[in-house]
Design an enzyme around this catalytic site. Structure first.
Site, PDB file in Angstrom:
ATOM      1  CG  ASP A 112      -0.927  68.369 -26.040  1.00  0.00           C
ATOM      2  OD1 ASP A 112      -1.422  69.461 -25.690  1.00  0.00           O
ATOM      3  OD2 ASP A 112      -1.421  67.671 -26.929  1.00  0.00           O
ATOM      4  CD  GLU A 166       0.806  62.376 -33.879  1.00  0.00           C
ATOM      5  OE1 GLU A 166      -0.386  62.128 -34.167  1.00  0.00           O
ATOM      6  OE2 GLU A 166       1.379  63.414 -34.245  1.00  0.00           O
ATOM      7  CG  ASN A 169      -3.080  61.711 -36.820  1.00  0.00           C
ATOM      8  OD1 ASN A 169      -3.757  62.109 -35.871  1.00  0.00           O
ATOM      9  ND2 ASN A 169      -1.763  61.779 -36.822  1.00  0.00           N
ATOM     10  CG  HIS A 225      -3.377  63.461 -32.778  1.00  0.00           C
ATOM     11  ND1 HIS A 225      -2.394  64.077 -33.533  1.00  0.00           N
ATOM     12  CD2 HIS A 225      -4.200  64.473 -32.401  1.00  0.00           C
ATOM     13  CE1 HIS A 225      -2.622  65.369 -33.585  1.00  0.00           C
ATOM     14  NE2 HIS A 225      -3.715  65.643 -32.914  1.00  0.00           N
TER      15      HIS A 225
HETATM   16  C1  F6R Z   1      -3.969  69.960 -28.273  1.00  0.00           C
HETATM   17  C2  F6R Z   1      -4.189  68.548 -28.541  1.00  0.00           C
HETATM   18  C3  F6R Z   1      -4.414  68.032 -29.926  1.00  0.00           C
HETATM   19  C4  F6R Z   1      -5.564  68.761 -30.628  1.00  0.00           C
HETATM   20  C5  F6R Z   1      -5.814  68.176 -32.017  1.00  0.00           C
HETATM   21  C6  F6R Z   1      -6.882  68.956 -32.766  1.00  0.00           C
HETATM   22  O1  F6R Z   1      -3.726  70.178 -26.913  1.00  0.00           O
HETATM   23  O2  F6R Z   1      -4.143  67.790 -27.628  1.00  0.00           O
HETATM   24  O3  F6R Z   1      -4.678  66.659 -29.874  1.00  0.00           O
HETATM   25  O4  F6R Z   1      -6.708  68.639 -29.847  1.00  0.00           O
HETATM   26  O5  F6R Z   1      -4.623  68.182 -32.754  1.00  0.00           O
HETATM   27  O6  F6R Z   1      -6.409  70.246 -33.016  1.00  0.00           O
HETATM   28  P1  F6R Z   1      -7.377  71.383 -33.583  1.00  0.00           P
HETATM   29  O7  F6R Z   1      -8.360  71.659 -32.516  1.00  0.00           O
HETATM   30  O8  F6R Z   1      -6.467  72.569 -33.811  1.00  0.00           O
HETATM   31  O9  F6R Z   1      -7.992  70.838 -34.815  1.00  0.00           O
END
Ligand code: F6R
Length: 257
Positions: free
Chosen positions: A67, A143, A136, A138
């Site tokens: 992303d 989301e 959450n 995702h």
């Molecule tokens: C980032 C991504 C997000 C993160 C998720 C967890 O490329 O795809 O889904 O993996 O938000 O983020 P952290 O690792 O910062 O807790």
């Protein structure tokens, strides 16, 4: 699904890196799907060390990132492209032409997302996809409520995600409202999934993803349908799981999915 519970963050990171390194030694032109965020940082450090000390070779590897924020150029310190340069790409021998990160400044977003999907297909699909998980539930920026069959597209970030990510920005208002993200369906096409998670703040999300019903309200729960999905977690992230898992002793190279 194989749930691997490790003692702490470092052990989780090492386990994930060893799996990636194993796949790379078997297939030098590995196609890797990469994530940003705090979770994979330790794994990237181990991969960099394996490259520097043991000559782990990334010269034929192709990478696709999950992303990117809409509106941030690759030179912006909070862009995911910048994050990847600083935390991985600048320290390994991957050719620039083999790196694919969505462009948050693309004029024609739909055409850009289609192009990204086509490049993944041309590369033969993603072999190993690294995933983190949001509190959450995702995965990437899919989301809750995201279609489980979705492909790469633009998504509106939820307030929870914007709050979670505000720690990297000076003000919450600076966190972009939109992101380009691979879809749940695009992620599920990868041949292997490695979902990493650590810390007690992720325990509910891991419980819902690994043991809850498969639902678009918890996009990560779809990994239960994948043929080769590893959930690699530390003890805190595993603390709400009710099933008993083999724990720390099992070799990650044994495929009992
Ligand atoms: C980032 C991504 C997000 C993160 C998720 C967890 O490329 O795809 O889904 O993996 O938000 O983020 P952290 O690792 O910062 O807790």
């Amino acid at each position: 699904m194989l749930v691997i519970i490790k003692e702490n963050y470092d052990a989780m990171s090492n386990e994930a890196a060893q799996i990636v390194a194993d796949r790379l030694r078997r297939k030098p032109n590995l196609v890797l799907g990469l994530a940003t965020g705090t979770t994979p940082l330790g794994m990237y450090k181990v991969l960099i060390r394996l490259h520097k000390q043991e000559g782990l070779d990334f010269s034929k590897v192709t990478t696709f990132n999950l992303d990117e924020y809409v509106g941030l150029p690759p030179t912006h310190e909070q862009s995911y492209r910048y994050f990847m340069n600083v935390n991985l790409f600048n320290h390994i021998n991957i050719p620039e032409r083999n790196i694919y990160v969505l462009d948050g400044m693309a004029d024609d977003i739909d055409a850009h997302c289609d192009w990204f999907e086509q490049e993944i297909a041309k590369a033969g699909g993603v072999d190993v996809q690294i995933l983190g998980i949001g509190a959450n539930g995702h995965i990437a920026f899919n989301e809750p409520g995201s279609s489980l069959g979705s492909r790469t597209r633009v998504k509106t970030l939820t307030d929870t995600t914007r709050w979670d990510n505000a720690r990297f920005f000076e003000k919450k208002g600076e966190v972009p409202k939109y992101a380009l993200t691979m879809g749940v369906g695009s992620i599920m096409d990868a041949k292997e999934l490695l979902l990493l998670s650590s810390g007690k703040e992720k325990a509910d999300a891991i419980k819902a993803a690994a043991e809850g019903p498969i639902t678009a309200q918890v996009p990560a729960s779809v990994i239960q349908l994948h043929r080769k999905a590893y959930v690699i977690v530390d003890k805190e992230a595993a603390s709400k799981l009710s099933s008993s898992y083999p724990g720390t002793w099992r070799s990650s190279f044994t495929l009992e999915l």
